[in-house]
Design a protein around this motif. Structure first.
Motif, PDB file in Angstrom:
ATOM      1  N   LEU A 107       0.772  -1.213   0.094  1.00 17.51           N
ATOM      2  CA  LEU A 107      -0.119  -0.022   0.060  1.00 17.51           C
ATOM      3  C   LEU A 107       0.861   1.165  -0.087  1.00 17.51           C
ATOM      4  CD1 LEU A 107      -2.808   1.285   0.271  1.00 17.51           C
ATOM      5  CD2 LEU A 107      -2.331   1.336   2.709  1.00 17.51           C
ATOM      6  N   HIS A 108       1.691   1.128   1.008  1.00 14.68           N
ATOM      7  CA  HIS A 108       2.718   2.459   0.871  1.00 14.68           C
ATOM      8  C   HIS A 108       3.423   2.574  -0.277  1.00 14.68           C
ATOM      9  CE1 HIS A 108       1.553   2.149   5.364  1.00 14.68           C
ATOM     10  NE2 HIS A 108       1.922   3.477   5.220  1.00 14.68           N
ATOM     11  N   ASN A 109       4.060   1.402  -0.606  1.00 13.42           N
ATOM     12  CA  ASN A 109       5.069   1.561  -1.696  1.00 13.42           C
ATOM     13  C   ASN A 109       4.269   2.042  -3.057  1.00 13.42           C
ATOM     14  OD1 ASN A 109       7.318   1.220  -3.035  1.00 13.42           O
ATOM     15  ND2 ASN A 109       7.347  -1.090  -2.728  1.00 13.42           N
ATOM     16  N   GLY A 110       2.956   2.020  -2.958  1.00 10.82           N
ATOM     17  CA  GLY A 110       2.021   2.551  -4.209  1.00 10.82           C
ATOM     18  C   GLY A 110       1.968   4.118  -4.056  1.00 10.82           C
ATOM     19  N   LEU A 111       2.148   4.664  -2.755  1.00 14.30           N
ATOM     20  CA  LEU A 111       1.741   6.174  -2.674  1.00 14.30           C
ATOM     21  C   LEU A 111       3.218   6.936  -2.595  1.00 14.30           C
ATOM     22  CD1 LEU A 111      -0.600   5.588   0.307  1.00 14.30           C
ATOM     23  CD2 LEU A 111      -1.149   6.328  -1.860  1.00 14.30           C
ATOM     24  N   VAL A 112       4.294   6.290  -2.686  1.00 15.54           N
ATOM     25  CA  VAL A 112       5.579   7.087  -2.315  1.00 15.54           C
ATOM     26  C   VAL A 112       6.174   7.322  -3.716  1.00 15.54           C
ATOM     27  CG1 VAL A 112       6.001   6.790   0.038  1.00 15.54           C
ATOM     28  CG2 VAL A 112       6.851   5.129  -1.422  1.00 15.54           C
ATOM     29  N   ASP A 113       7.242   8.177  -4.021  1.00 16.73           N
ATOM     30  CA  ASP A 113       7.841   8.467  -5.300  1.00 16.73           C
ATOM     31  C   ASP A 113       9.000   7.655  -5.326  1.00 16.73           C
ATOM     32  OD1 ASP A 113       5.887  10.353  -5.573  1.00 16.73           O
ATOM     33  OD2 ASP A 113       6.954  11.808  -4.454  1.00 16.73           O
ATOM     34  N   ASN A 114       9.833   7.405  -4.239  1.00 13.98           N
ATOM     35  CA  ASN A 114      11.160   7.127  -4.498  1.00 13.98           C
ATOM     36  C   ASN A 114      11.466   5.644  -3.895  1.00 13.98           C
ATOM     37  OD1 ASN A 114      13.929   7.284  -4.972  1.00 13.98           O
ATOM     38  ND2 ASN A 114      14.198   8.512  -2.913  1.00 13.98           N
ATOM     39  N   GLY A 115      10.406   4.657  -4.079  1.00 16.12           N
ATOM     40  CA  GLY A 115      10.516   3.312  -3.580  1.00 16.12           C
ATOM     41  C   GLY A 115      10.810   3.048  -2.211  1.00 16.12           C
ATOM     42  N   CYS A 116      11.670   2.240  -1.906  1.00 16.78           N
ATOM     43  CA  CYS A 116      11.896   1.783  -0.461  1.00 16.78           C
ATOM     44  C   CYS A 116      12.659   2.882   0.185  1.00 16.78           C
ATOM     45  CB  CYS A 116      12.949   0.485  -0.679  1.00 16.78           C
ATOM     46  SG  CYS A 116      12.418  -0.934  -1.318  1.00 16.78           S
ATOM     47  N   GLU A 117      13.443   3.575  -0.610  1.00 10.47           N
ATOM     48  CA  GLU A 117      14.287   4.748   0.214  1.00 10.47           C
ATOM     49  C   GLU A 117      13.471   5.851   0.781  1.00 10.47           C
ATOM     50  OE1 GLU A 117      18.109   6.296  -1.221  1.00 10.47           O
ATOM     51  OE2 GLU A 117      18.520   4.409  -2.333  1.00 10.47           O
ATOM     52  N   SER A 118      12.022   5.951   0.204  1.00 12.60           N
ATOM     53  CA  SER A 118      11.491   6.965   0.534  1.00 12.60           C
ATOM     54  C   SER A 118      11.194   6.895   2.079  1.00 12.60           C
ATOM     55  CB  SER A 118      10.023   6.864   0.161  1.00 12.60           C
ATOM     56  OG  SER A 118      10.143   6.639  -1.352  1.00 12.60           O
ATOM     57  N   CYS A 119      11.170   5.912   2.831  1.00 12.41           N
ATOM     58  CA  CYS A 119      10.950   5.584   4.262  1.00 12.41           C
ATOM     59  C   CYS A 119      12.385   5.116   4.762  1.00 12.41           C
ATOM     60  CB  CYS A 119       9.958   4.734   4.608  1.00 12.41           C
ATOM     61  SG  CYS A 119       8.367   5.315   3.877  1.00 12.41           S
ATOM     62  N   HIS A 120      13.052   4.048   3.784  1.00 16.06           N
ATOM     63  CA  HIS A 120      14.305   3.484   4.612  1.00 16.06           C
ATOM     64  C   HIS A 120      15.479   4.278   3.747  1.00 16.06           C
ATOM     65  CE1 HIS A 120      11.696   0.170   6.123  1.00 16.06           C
ATOM     66  NE2 HIS A 120      11.264   0.075   4.943  1.00 16.06           N
TER      67      HIS A 120
END
Ligand code: SF4
Lengths: 220, 688
Positions: free
Chosen positions: A60-73
């Motif tokens: 779900l989150h992956n679909g909402l962020v722009d930068n893949g995993c690195e958006s949060c990690h």
């Protein structure tokens, strides 16, 4: 009992043995019990199961962020890797409840509003004696997250965290397969797996001093 | 089918084979090996974001810049701060171990009051609130008024100025600074240069170093800076001559060690000055009165008789000193924790003055006292000798901050007697040190890594410089900044102070420079030193070696304390990391060792490792004998910095019961200018 009778009895016993009855049967019983213990009961007993504080959908989150995993990690300014996001990062979007999932409500009410960090259980945490640099692998060697962590970014739920009762570490280090057999690169995270990959890719000069792979590259 | 012994055997064999064919043994071996490599009880710092906070170490007068590495909220390592003008990336053992003083069990965690049913020093305390504590202190000080005194390790910076302002408000002039070689330097510079100044030494640019007992490798000046200068001298092949009765580390690493009779350093300096003047080697003028005294009384032969240094050596020293282009003479015994006589300071000053190196590159600087604290209203200045050792028993209250007089002043018994006469003692210590244990009330300060403080004038630094010590971590306990406490007490007593909190006080003291100070952590100022006058007036009444306490008939030996880089001599005592490094020739298990020349030992029938009883007119202690050729016959050397008696529960095994505090055996020998110039005390030894 006469002599003859005795002889007959003896022969009968012998016949039974000769047919492979007692010892082999017991051997097989013993073998079966042990295999059952070793392969089925032991792994169950070795790991305790813990639930994450609340469920989370990576997909779900992956679909909402722009930068893949690195958006949060993400990587911090100094190049060190931040790991599992802290409240400070989540608050950007989750100051208040956004969607309709009960999990988000728990998150916002129990943690965000109270300013409490979420005590996530980290599946891939290496033992304390291991030094691992994400920057060297992701930034320099350009490896994909999936190579070690698998397709976690597509998962809809968090699986239970299985903790080794002896070492206290996550089951994902040894891998799900109790025999240690892996089919994907991300099935295990033991030292041999690191070494395999290093060997395969010809990572030799990880130690500046010896120009070889050396113990203290990972065990400082 | 019959079940017999064989069946069980088969079952067992089958079971064994089954286990071997399962992952169980291999997995268990792996897990247990991981477990043994990571004992769960070994502390591991929390994971998280790491960053560095720069601050200044205040564990000694060195003022080193430190960089503290933090992981999240936890400080995990103290490192030297690169580029810091004093210490440039270096750090000493004590500074490195500072986290043990932050997180260790030595802290006073909340305000405490001695229980009514307990005597001083019994260790029976009751926890009280800050409000109660402060109003009680305010009330008691209100009663004591001008009979209040304060003792601190420094008189510079905002916190000492706040105390002075508090005292001034009470009408009391009784602010004391713990005695040290700074007293001698300041007095000598005031007399020669004519303005209040601290002594600064341009160590890095000197090309010949003549040290009169300065423990360059024992913690003299700003210890890290001195160590670095010493390495620089080695690289540049700068000769270092060490004049000292004992083969110290400094002496052992110097280019030449000149053993001198204890207490005759000033005579030797004057002897060298004599040669410089007589042989026309002087490069600058000094007062005629000085020249006259030196020319008449200090010919090499006379000096040789007093000091035990041959006349030829004295002449040689003078010639090589004069031949260097930037020679520098230094003094201050060991770390400089005790004063030296004014005459000795002046004699060494004179050597520098004769070479024309006062306020010159590579020379001795009279660095003006910092004057950035404009709000201070102070006329406080008192001496320990009058207030603590004197007959005067009129003091009604004593405030003790950043100092531990009961440990660090000579003649512990006399200090205790003096404290006994003072009805109310307040300690501001962060630690349960000896004096805190003897207090009536403790208002614990934040520890040095938890607080703001300006740290002016690192010891021996040759330029005006102020460092900023700042909080690295949040206060761990219910402590309060002493600055805030003093402001609150002063206000409660109606004193006029323009600030409500210490932080505003600090910020406003620095005004426009605060931002830059915050950013850089240091403030430097240019100063144009006035041309030296060449005025040197020796005190003729005291031109003889300091007389030590004790009759030589009853006490045939001389006891001298010595310093070691591994014994901090700080008021808190050694943290575990530090005490672990102390040599077993200094501390053997829990026994203090004394250095004694084999010849002396022989006459007492003592061999190495034997126990003896060492007695001075002030006290007596059981000691272990360490035979050492590096100490003169007839002299006994004893390490300073041991024998702490920590007063927290749990009796820490790293600090408690380690040796003896040499100050229990020491006395004083005041020079006519009021400085305690005792370099030792007479002593006797018996087999124990
Ligand atoms: S020399 Fe002094 S100021 Fe410098 S680190 Fe050591 S204790 Fe701290």
């Amino acid at each position: 009992m006469g002599t003859e009778e005795k002889q007959i009895k003896h022969a009968a016993d012998h016949a039974a043995e000769g047919a492979g009855g007692g010892p082999i049967l017991f051997f097989i019983i013993g073998l079966a019990i042990a295999l059952g213990i070793g392969w089925i009961a032991f792994p169950k007993a070795l790991y305790s199961q813990k639930q994450q504080p609340f469920d989370f959908s990576h997909s779900l989150h992956n679909g909402l962020v722009d930068n893949g995993c690195e958006s949060c990690h993400f990587f911090r300014e100094d190049g060190s890797y931040a790991g599992v996001p802290k409240l400070a990062q989540c608050i950007g979007c989750h100051e208040d409840v956004q969607g309709s999932t009960p999990e988000e409500k728990v998150f916002v009410e129990e943690y965000v509003k109270k300013g409490k960090e979420v005590p996530w259980l980290i599946y891939s945490r290496q033992p304390d004696c291991v030094f691992f640099s994400h920057a060297a692998h992701v930034k320099v060697a350009k490896m994909k997250c999936e190579e070690c962590h698998g397709p976690i970014g597509e998962s809809k739920n968090l699986k239970p965290y299985e903790q080794n009762r002896i070492t206290g570490y996550s089951r994902d280090i040894w891998g799900q397969n109790i025999a240690g057999i892996k089919t994907h690169t991300y099935d295990r995270m033991k030292m041999d797996d690191c070494a395999d990959c290093h060997k395969e890719r010809g990572v030799k000069a990880s130690s500046v001093q010896t120009e070889r792979d050396a113990c203290f590259v990972c065990h400082k | 089918m019959k079940i017999d012994r064989r069946s069980f055997l088969s079952l067992g064999v089958g079971f064994g084979a089954g286990i071997a064919l399962s992952p169980l043994p291999w997995k268990l071996t792996d897990d247990s090996s991981i477990w043994t490599q990571m004992w769960p009880w070994t502390p591991v710092p929390e994971r998280g974001e790491s960053r560095y906070v720069n601050s200044v170490c205040t564990l000694c007068p060195g003022g080193c810049g430190i960089s503290v590495r933090k992981v999240e909220d936890r400080a995990v390592k103290i490192e030297g701060q690169k580029g810091h003008p004093v210490s440039n990336g270096g750090i000493c053992l004590l500074g490195l171990s500072g986290l043990q003083l932050l997180y260790g069990p030595y802290r006073v965690k909340y305000p405490m009051k001695r229980r009514e049913d307990a005597k001083r020093g019994q260790g029976k305390w009751q926890k009280i609130s800050w409000d109660e504590a402060m109003s009680e202190v305010a009330k008691k000080l209100g009663d004591a008024k001008d009979k209040t005194a304060c003792i601190m390790d420094s008189d510079k910076g905002t916190v000492p100025q706040l105390f002075k302002t508090l005292l001034t408000g009470l009408g009391s002039p009784n602010f004391m600074r713990t005695p040290s070689v700074e007293d001698s330097f300041e007095l000598a510079l005031l007399k020669t240069c004519g303005y209040p100044a601290s002594a600064g030494f341009d160590l890095e640019n000197a090309d010949f170093v003549l040290s009169f007992g300065a423990g360059l490798l024992e913690g003299w000046g700003a210890p890290v800076r001195t160590f670095k200068a010493n390495s620089l001298w080695k690289d540049k092949k700068v000769p270092v001559i060490q004049i000292e009765p004992r083969l110290s580390n400094t002496a052992a690493k110097s280019d030449k060690w000149i053993p001198v009779n204890p207490g005759t350093e000033s005579e030797l300096a004057l002897g060298i000055a004599h040669v410089l003047i007589k042989e026309g080697l002087a490069k600058a003028e000094v007062s005629d009165s000085f020249k006259k005294i030196v020319s008449e009384g200090y010919a090499p032969d006379t000096v040789a008789r007093i000091t035990g240094v041959e006349a030829g050596v004295i002449v040689g020293l003078a010639k090589s000193f004069a031949a260097a282009s930037k020679p520098l003479a230094l003094c201050g015994r060991g770390k400089g924790a005790t004063p030296i006589s004014l005459n000795e300071t002046l004699a060494v000053y004179a050597l520098n003055a004769l070479m024309g190196n006062i306020n010159q590159e590579g020379g001795l600087f009279a660095v003006p006292q910092p004057d950035y604290i404009k709000w201070a209203k102070t006329n406080s200045n008192a001496s320990v000798s009058k207030l603590l050792y004197g007959k005067d028993a009129s003091l009604k209250a004593l405030l003790v901050a950043n100092a531990n007089p009961l440990y660090s002043l000579p003649d512990t018994q006399a200090v205790k007697t003096a404290l006994d006469k003072i009805p109310f003692i307040v300690s501001f210590s962060s630690y349960m040190d000896e004096t805190a244990q003897y207090a009536d009330i403790i208002l614990p300060n934040h520890c040095y890594l938890e607080r703001y403080e300006d740290v002016p004038a690192p010891a021996g630094y040759h330029k005006p410089l102020i460092g900023l010590s700042r909080p690295v971590v949040k206060p761990q306990f219910n402590t309060k900044h002493t600055g805030d406490v003093v402001i609150a007490i002063a206000k409660a007593m109606g004193a006029e102070l323009p600030y409500d909190s210490y932080e505003t006080c600090l910020k406003e003291t620095f005004g426009d420079t605060w931002e830059a100070f915050q950013k850089d952590g240091v403030l430097t100022a240019d100063f144009t030193p006035p041309a030296p006058s060449g005025k040197i007036e020796l005190n003729e009444t005291s031109l003889k070696p300091v007389a030590l306490e004790g009759e030589s008939s009853a006490f045939p030996l001389v006891l001298v304390p010595f310093d070691s880089m591994r014994l901090s001599g700080s008021s808190i005592g050694e943290p575990p990391f530090v005490i672990k490094t102390v040599d077993d020739t200094i501390l053997f298990k829990n026994d203090i060792c004394i250095e004694i020349n084999p010849k002396t030992a022989q006459s007492y029938n003592l061999s190495d490792g034997k126990y003896a009883r060492l007695t001075t007119p002030k006290g007596s202690a059981k000691v272990r004998v360490h035979l050492y050729e590096g100490i003169m016959p007839g002299v006994i050397a004893m390490p300073r910095g041991l024998g702490h008696t920590p007063g927290f529960t749990g009796n820490d095994k790293y600090l408690a019961g380690k040796g003896v505090n040499v100050n229990e055996l020491m006395g004083s020998a005041e020079c006519p200018d009021g400085l305690n110039a005792a370099y030792g005390i007479r002593a006797k030894l018996e087999r124990a």
